[in-house]
Design a protein around this motif. Structure first.
Motif, PDB file in Angstrom:
ATOM      1  N   ALA A  30       0.823  -1.206   0.000  1.00 44.70           N
ATOM      2  CA  ALA A  30       0.000   0.000   0.000  1.00 44.70           C
ATOM      3  C   ALA A  30       0.859   1.260   0.000  1.00 44.70           C
ATOM      4  O   ALA A  30       0.510   2.275  -0.607  1.00 44.70           O
ATOM      5  CB  ALA A  30      -0.947  -0.009   1.199  1.00 44.70           C
ATOM      6  N   LEU A  31       2.016   1.188   0.682  1.00 40.61           N
ATOM      7  CA  LEU A  31       2.911   2.349   0.752  1.00 40.61           C
ATOM      8  C   LEU A  31       3.630   2.612  -0.566  1.00 40.61           C
ATOM      9  O   LEU A  31       3.842   3.756  -0.955  1.00 40.61           O
ATOM     10  CB  LEU A  31       3.925   2.152   1.889  1.00 40.61           C
ATOM     11  N   ILE A  32       4.022   1.512  -1.237  1.00 43.35           N
ATOM     12  CA  ILE A  32       4.805   1.709  -2.471  1.00 43.35           C
ATOM     13  C   ILE A  32       3.928   1.791  -3.717  1.00 43.35           C
ATOM     14  O   ILE A  32       4.402   2.178  -4.787  1.00 43.35           O
ATOM     15  CB  ILE A  32       5.842   0.579  -2.650  1.00 43.35           C
ATOM     16  N   ALA A  33       2.651   1.443  -3.603  1.00 44.85           N
ATOM     17  CA  ALA A  33       1.765   1.436  -4.771  1.00 44.85           C
ATOM     18  C   ALA A  33       1.698   2.780  -5.496  1.00 44.85           C
ATOM     19  O   ALA A  33       1.781   2.839  -6.731  1.00 44.85           O
ATOM     20  CB  ALA A  33       0.362   0.972  -4.368  1.00 44.85           C
ATOM     21  N   PRO A  34       1.547   3.918  -4.778  1.00 41.78           N
ATOM     22  CA  PRO A  34       1.476   5.201  -5.491  1.00 41.78           C
ATOM     23  C   PRO A  34       2.732   5.494  -6.313  1.00 41.78           C
ATOM     24  O   PRO A  34       2.651   6.038  -7.409  1.00 41.78           O
ATOM     25  CB  PRO A  34       1.280   6.222  -4.360  1.00 41.78           C
ATOM     26  N   TYR A  35       3.923   5.113  -5.759  1.00 41.12           N
ATOM     27  CA  TYR A  35       5.170   5.373  -6.482  1.00 41.12           C
ATOM     28  C   TYR A  35       5.290   4.471  -7.714  1.00 41.12           C
ATOM     29  O   TYR A  35       5.760   4.888  -8.776  1.00 41.12           O
ATOM     30  CB  TYR A  35       6.363   5.154  -5.529  1.00 41.12           C
ATOM     31  N   ALA A  36       4.875   3.219  -7.549  1.00 41.19           N
ATOM     32  CA  ALA A  36       4.918   2.293  -8.691  1.00 41.19           C
ATOM     33  C   ALA A  36       3.966   2.748  -9.789  1.00 41.19           C
ATOM     34  O   ALA A  36       4.299   2.710 -10.980  1.00 41.19           O
ATOM     35  CB  ALA A  36       4.561   0.878  -8.214  1.00 41.19           C
ATOM     36  N   TYR A  37       2.775   3.182  -9.394  1.00 38.11           N
ATOM     37  CA  TYR A  37       1.788   3.630 -10.396  1.00 38.11           C
ATOM     38  C   TYR A  37       2.316   4.846 -11.156  1.00 38.11           C
ATOM     39  O   TYR A  37       2.184   4.951 -12.379  1.00 38.11           O
ATOM     40  CB  TYR A  37       0.476   3.979  -9.691  1.00 38.11           C
ATOM     41  N   GLU A  38       2.948   5.767 -10.420  1.00 36.30           N
ATOM     42  CA  GLU A  38       3.472   6.982 -11.053  1.00 36.30           C
ATOM     43  C   GLU A  38       4.596   6.643 -12.036  1.00 36.30           C
ATOM     44  O   GLU A  38       4.758   7.293 -13.068  1.00 36.30           O
ATOM     45  CB  GLU A  38       3.984   7.939  -9.983  1.00 36.30           C
ATOM     46  N   LYS A  39       5.392   5.579 -11.696  1.00 34.20           N
ATOM     47  CA  LYS A  39       6.492   5.189 -12.576  1.00 34.20           C
ATOM     48  C   LYS A  39       5.979   4.598 -13.879  1.00 34.20           C
ATOM     49  O   LYS A  39       6.474   4.920 -14.963  1.00 34.20           O
ATOM     50  CB  LYS A  39       7.393   4.190 -11.858  1.00 34.20           C
ATOM     51  N   PHE A  40       5.000   3.705 -13.774  1.00 34.64           N
ATOM     52  CA  PHE A  40       4.501   3.018 -14.967  1.00 34.64           C
ATOM     53  C   PHE A  40       3.430   3.833 -15.715  1.00 34.64           C
ATOM     54  O   PHE A  40       3.222   3.656 -16.912  1.00 34.64           O
ATOM     55  CB  PHE A  40       3.936   1.644 -14.591  1.00 34.64           C
TER      56      PHE A  40
END
Length: 277
Positions: A30-40
């Motif tokens: 849940a913590l890393i999901a926003p960063y991963a979404y922004e990357k892809f």
């Protein structure tokens, strides 16, 4: 004793430890999901060009509507009406330009319905103008009973057809000369500016004498002889002559299929115009 009680209180079963691990994993995801979404899926600003164009079109339509509401309506003959009077009637510059282009190509208004056929005149404009269109009966009588052979007619005779003015009449004769004559009515639609509406108007009142079609002896024709023929490009004309020089006279249309740059559609179009002597 006290230590054993605390230990027992804080101890976890294997099932509980598995639950804790799963929970920790979910928290990390849940913590890393926003960063991963922004990357892809990097942020892209909203493209408002289409929206802006639609808004501008709506504003333009509203301006035109307001202008139409302020228009001065009066009895008028639409043939060769000055731009200033079209403006006074509430039309915009684009609509007037389309009317003038139609007239420049030899078009005339023979009935009120002809005005509606100008593609820039919508149903609202036509309904507003229709009661005021005044066409002199004698000068603009609908000529629906004249039968004209388009392979022999001169300009004056062609102008007996509804919707055919001097410009279109001259264009029909020029194209007829290039072809060597018409072999079917639909070829009129190949003339620049002669639209489907005009064709439908004239089609019932034309006939074609196919005996007047001038045919080309494909075994004697030179590239220059074929030059004005509209259905062939220069390369195709030259290929016809060169292939004949290399392989001998053509005996039938199928022989032309051996030329790679002549497809079946081209052969179909030129078939009525060639002979094999």
């Amino acid at each position: 004793m006290m230590q054993d009680q605390v230990k027992n209180y804080l101890s976890l079963t294997r099932k509980e430890w598995n639950g804790v691990v799963v929970l920790l994993v979910l928290i990390v995801l849940a913590l890393i999901a926003p960063y991963a979404y922004e990357k892809f899926y990097p942020y892209q600003p909203l493209n408002t060009k289409g929206l802006d164009a639609a808004i501008e079109k709506l504003y333009a339509r509203n301006r035109d509507s307001a202008k139409s509401d302020q228009a001065t309506l009066f009895k008028f003959d639409p043939n060769h009406l000055p731009d200033s009077l079209w403006l006074k009637l509430g039309l915009n510059e684009g609509q007037i330009s389309a009317i003038k282009n139609y007239e420049a190509k030899g078009g005339k208004f023979y009935s009120k319905a002809d005005v509606k056929r100008i593609y820039t005149i919508d149903s609202l404009d036509y309904a507003r103008l229709k009661p005021f269109i005044n066409l002199p009966g004698e000068n603009y009588k609908e000529r629906t009973d004249a039968i004209v052979d388009i392979n022999t007619a001169n300009e004056t005779q062609l102008m007996q057809l509804k919707g055919i003015g001097k410009g279109f009449a001259a264009a029909i004769i020029r194209y007829r000369d290039r072809l060597g004559g018409f072999h079917k009515k639909e070829q009129l639609k190949e003339i620049f500016g002669l639209d489907e509406f005009t064709y439908k108007d004239v089609a019932p009142n034309i006939r074609i004498d196919k005996r007047k079609v001038n045919k080309i002896d494909i075994n004697k024709a030179t590239t220059n002889n074929l030059m004005v023929f509209p259905y062939l490009t220069y390369k195709q004309k030259n290929a016809i002559v060169e292939y004949r020089n290399q392989h001998g006279d053509y005996k039938e249309l199928a022989d032309l299929e051996n030329i790679p740059i002549l497809d079946l559609e081209i052969l179909r179009k030129i078939a009525p115009y060639i002979v094999f002597k």
